[in-house]
Enzyme design. Structure first.
Site, PDB file in Angstrom:
ATOM      1  N   GLU A   1      10.357  16.841  15.607  1.00  0.00           N
ATOM      2  CA  GLU A   1      10.797  16.602  14.236  1.00  0.00           C
ATOM      3  C   GLU A   1       9.941  17.435  13.290  1.00  0.00           C
ATOM      4  O   GLU A   1       8.736  17.220  13.173  1.00  0.00           O
ATOM      5  CB  GLU A   1      10.671  15.124  13.877  1.00  0.00           C
TER       6      GLU A   1
ATOM      7  N   CYS B   1      13.652  11.147   6.774  1.00  0.00           N
ATOM      8  CA  CYS B   1      13.727  10.711   8.168  1.00  0.00           C
ATOM      9  C   CYS B   1      15.136  10.884   8.732  1.00  0.00           C
ATOM     10  O   CYS B   1      15.303  11.131   9.930  1.00  0.00           O
ATOM     11  CB  CYS B   1      13.263   9.264   8.302  1.00  0.00           C
TER      12      CYS B   1
ATOM     13  N   THR C   1       2.145   6.806  14.316  1.00  0.00           N
ATOM     14  CA  THR C   1       1.432   5.767  13.583  1.00  0.00           C
ATOM     15  C   THR C   1       2.087   4.411  13.806  1.00  0.00           C
ATOM     16  O   THR C   1       1.395   3.384  13.908  1.00  0.00           O
ATOM     17  CB  THR C   1       1.380   6.101  12.084  1.00  0.00           C
ATOM     18  N   GLY C   2       3.417   4.387  13.897  1.00  0.00           N
ATOM     19  CA  GLY C   2       4.123   3.131  14.148  1.00  0.00           C
ATOM     20  C   GLY C   2       3.687   2.463  15.433  1.00  0.00           C
ATOM     21  O   GLY C   2       3.577   1.229  15.505  1.00  0.00           O
TER      22      GLY C   2
ATOM     23  N   GLY D   1       6.946   5.245   8.380  1.00  0.00           N
ATOM     24  CA  GLY D   1       6.105   6.408   8.612  1.00  0.00           C
ATOM     25  C   GLY D   1       6.426   7.041   9.948  1.00  0.00           C
ATOM     26  O   GLY D   1       7.523   6.876  10.492  1.00  0.00           O
ATOM     27  N   SER D   2       5.473   7.740  10.512  1.00  0.00           N
ATOM     28  CA  SER D   2       5.706   8.465  11.759  1.00  0.00           C
ATOM     29  C   SER D   2       5.742   7.520  12.951  1.00  0.00           C
ATOM     30  O   SER D   2       5.172   6.423  12.925  1.00  0.00           O
ATOM     31  CB  SER D   2       4.600   9.507  11.971  1.00  0.00           C
ATOM     32  N   SER D   3       6.386   7.982  14.013  1.00  0.00           N
ATOM     33  CA  SER D   3       6.453   7.177  15.231  1.00  0.00           C
ATOM     34  C   SER D   3       5.074   7.001  15.854  1.00  0.00           C
ATOM     35  O   SER D   3       4.755   5.930  16.381  1.00  0.00           O
ATOM     36  CB  SER D   3       7.407   7.826  16.234  1.00  0.00           C
TER      37      SER D   3
ATOM     38  N   GLU E   1      10.113   1.453  10.486  1.00  0.00           N
ATOM     39  CA  GLU E   1      11.116   2.498  10.243  1.00  0.00           C
ATOM     40  C   GLU E   1      10.394   3.817  10.434  1.00  0.00           C
ATOM     41  O   GLU E   1       9.554   4.198   9.624  1.00  0.00           O
ATOM     42  CB  GLU E   1      11.704   2.357   8.839  1.00  0.00           C
TER      43      GLU E   1
ATOM     44  N   LYS F   1       0.853  -1.194   0.000  1.00  0.00           N
ATOM     45  CA  LYS F   1       0.000   0.000   0.000  1.00  0.00           C
ATOM     46  C   LYS F   1       0.887   1.241   0.000  1.00  0.00           C
ATOM     47  O   LYS F   1       1.608   1.492   0.965  1.00  0.00           O
ATOM     48  CB  LYS F   1      -0.899   0.038   1.235  1.00  0.00           C
TER      49      LYS F   1
END
Length: 472
Positions: free
Chosen positions: A375, A278, A226-227, A222-224, A244, A171
Site C-alpha cells: 500500500e 485507506c 500499528t493495529g 491507522g496502519s495495519s 480500521e 487522541k
C-alpha cells in the site's frame, strides 16, 4: 477563540497546558509553524479519571438528550468550518476548499448519527415470562484518529460513542493535532465536563493509552502494523477493539466502459487527497482492450492537475502529509526505478522543502513488484492489464488486505456478480469513495477488525443486556 495559537488539551471541561510540546509541521513547506501539547502519563490519568467520573452521570442521561448534544456539536462544526479550514490546510496539506468539505461533512455525519437509536429486542412476552434485550454503554472509550482525515475520522468515533452513552478520551495524530484540539475547546460548552476529552502527544502516548486499565474499548484508525500492536495491547485486559486499518484496494475496469465518462472519476478515486485514503484505488486492473486508452486519459489528467500548497488558489492536490510517509513513498518510487518500471508522471511539483511527490502512474508492472504488493498511501498508481474475469478476480483478491474495491462496467449485473466475489468489506460499482453514516464500513483480513458506521457501528460501542422477568 484564536485558531492560530494557544493550543491546549481539554480534560474534564478545562484547558490543560502540557509540560512539554511537540512541533507541528506544514507539509507544504516542511517547516514547523506551531506547537502542540505533549501529554504526560499524569495528564492521561487525569483525562481517564475525568471521563470515568462523567460516565456515571452521562450513561443515565436519556438518549434523546445525548442525541441532541451530539447534533448540536455537529452544528457547531458546520458553523466553524470556514475558520477551521485554513488551519486544517496548514497542518494537513489539503487545499482549503477540500478541507472545508471535510469539516462540513463531519458535522453532517454527527447529525446523522444523532438520529440513531439502538434497538430493543423482545424475545418473549408471554404468561410465563418477559425477556427483553437492551444495549448498554461500555464505559470510557480510547479513540485514536489518523492524520489523513483528522476531523471526519475522529467524528466517526465521537458521535456513536457519545450517543451510546460512553465518554471518551480522543487522541489525534501528532502530525495533525491542532484542529482537533480546537474542536475540543468548541465542544466544552456543549458536553458536560469529562464526557469529551482531547489530548495530544507523540509516539509514546498511543501505547500508554492502549495499555491503560481505565479504558473499556479502543477505537483505532491507522496502519495495519500499528493495529496489530493495538490489538496485542488490548488483549492484556480484554478491552473491546475496533480497528480500521490499511488497504490495497483494487478497481477492475471492464472493456465496455465509456472511457471519457469514467476516466476522471477513476483518477480522483485514486488520487484525491494525494492518494492518502485507506479506500483509494491502489491497484487498477484494466481490460487489455481499453488499457491504452484509459492510461493515456489518466496521464492527461495528471498533467493538467495542479499539485502545490493547499493555501494557494487553483491547487487540486497537496503534499504528502508528513516526512515519514514521504520517505516511504519515495522508497517505493526508487524501487520502481531500480527495477526499470515504466513511470508516467503528472504536473511538476513545487520547488522547496515541502513533501511533494508528482502523480505517478506505473505502466503495467509485474504483479510481484513492490508498487503492486504494498500500500503506497501516496500518489503512485500501478495500472495492470487483464484478459479474463476469473483471472483478474484472483489477482485482486491475492492481497493481505480486504478493505474496499470497485468495478467499472456498463453491464451492472455482471459488475455486481464480480463485486460479490471480491474479498472486501465495501465494493463500489461505477463510483468510488462513497461512504455513508447509515451503512456499515468494515475491513476483512489485515484491513481491520469490527465495524464503523451504520447501526452495526453504533452497537460496537455498546453491549447487550438481557433481562428475564418471571410471570405467574
Amino acid at each position: 477563540m484564536n485558531l492560530n495559537a494557544d493550543y491546549v488539551m481539554t480534560i474534564g471541561g478545562e484547558s490543560v497546558v502540557a509540560g512539554k510540546t511537540l512541533a507541528v509541521v506544514n507539509p507544504a513547506t516542511g517547516k514547523a509553524f506551531a506547537e502542540a501539547p505533549d501529554c504526560s502519563r499524569e495528564d492521561l490519568d487525569r483525562a481517564v479519571d475525568a471521563a470515568r467520573a462523567a460516565f456515571k452521570t452521562w450513561r443515565r442521561t436519556p438518549i434523546e438528550a445525548r442525541q441532541a448534544l451530539v447534533k448540536a456539536a455537529g452544528e457547531r462544526l458546520i458553523a466553524e468550518a470556514d475558520t477551521l479550514a485554513r488551519l486544517f490546510t496548514r497542518e494537513q496539506g489539503r487545499p482549503v476548499d477540500a478541507a472545508r468539505q471535510e469539516i462540513l461533512g463531519a458535522g453532517a455525519w454527527m447529525g446523522a448519527v444523532s438520529q440513531m437509536t439502538p434497538p430493543v429486542h423482545v424475545s418473549e412476552d408471554s404468561d410465563k415470562q418477559f425477556i427483553e434485550t437492551r444495549y448498554q454503554p461500555l464505559g470510557v472509550i480510547c479513540a485514536i484518529a489518523p492524520w489523513n482525515f483528522p476531523v471526519s475520522l475522529a467524528m466517526w468515533k465521537v458521535a456513536p460513542a457519545l450517543v451510546g452513552g460512553n465518554t471518551m478520551v480522543l487522541k489525534p495524530s501528532p502530525f495533525t493535532p491542532l484542529c482537533t484540539l480546537k474542536i475540543g475547546e468548541m465542544f466544552r460548552d456543549i458536553f458536560p465536563p469529562g464526557v469529551f476529552n482531547v489530548i495530544s502527544g507523540g509516539d509514546d502516548l498511543g501505547p500508554w493509552m492502549t495499555e491503560h486499565p481505565g479504558f473499556a474499548k479502543i477505537s483505532f484508525t491507522g496502519s495495519s502494523a500499528t493495529g496489530k500492536r493495538v490489538m496485542a495491547s488490548a488483549a492484556r485486559d480484554l478491552k473491546r477493539v475496533t480497528l480500521e486499518l490499511g488497504g490495497n484496494d483494487a478497481a477492475i475496469v471492464m472493456p465496455d466502459v465509456d472511457l471519457d465518462e469514467v476516466a476522471q472519476k477513476i483518477f480522483f478515486g485514486a488520487f484525491f487527497n494525494s492518494a492518502q485514503i485507506c479506500v483509494a484505488t491502489k491497484r487498477l486492473y484494466v481490460h487489455q482492450d481499453v488499457y491504452d486508452g484509459l492510461r493515456d486519459r489518466l496521464a492527461g489528467i495528471a498533467k493538467a492537475v495542479k499539485m502545490g500548497d493547499g493555501a494557494e488558489q487553483g491547487t487540486v492536490l497537496g503534499p504528502i502529509q508528513n516526512k515519514r510517509q514521504f520517505d516511504r513513498v519515495m522508497d517505493l518510487l526508487d524501487d520502481a526505478r531500480a527495477n526499470d518500471l515504466t513511470l508516467i508522471q503528472g504536473a511538476a511539483i513545487p520547488d522547496g522543502e515541502g513533501y511533494f511527490i508528482p502523480v505517478t502512474i506505473v505502466d503495467n508492472p509485474p504483479e510481484d513488484s513492490r508498487v503492486v504488493q504494498e500500500e503506497a498511501f501516496g500518489p503512485i498508481l500501478p495500472m495492470l492489464k487483464f484478459e479474463h474475469i476469473d483471472e483478474v478476480i484472483d489477482r485482486a483478491n491475492d492481497s493481505e488486505y480486504g478493505l474496499a474495491g470497485a468495478v467499472w462496467s456498463r453491464d451492472v449485473d455482471q459488475a455486481v456478480a464480480i463485486a460479490r466475489r471480491m474479498e472486501t468489506g465495501t465494493v463500489w460499482i461505477n463510483q468510488n469513495l462513497n461512504l455513508r453514516p447509515d451503512t456499515p464500513f468494515a475491513g476483512r483480513k489485515a484491513s481491520g477488525f469490527g465495524v464503523e458506521n451504520g447501526m452495526e457501528g453504533l452497537l460496537e460501542y455498546m453491549s447487550p443486556q438481557a433481562v428475564y422477568v418471571a410471570r405467574g
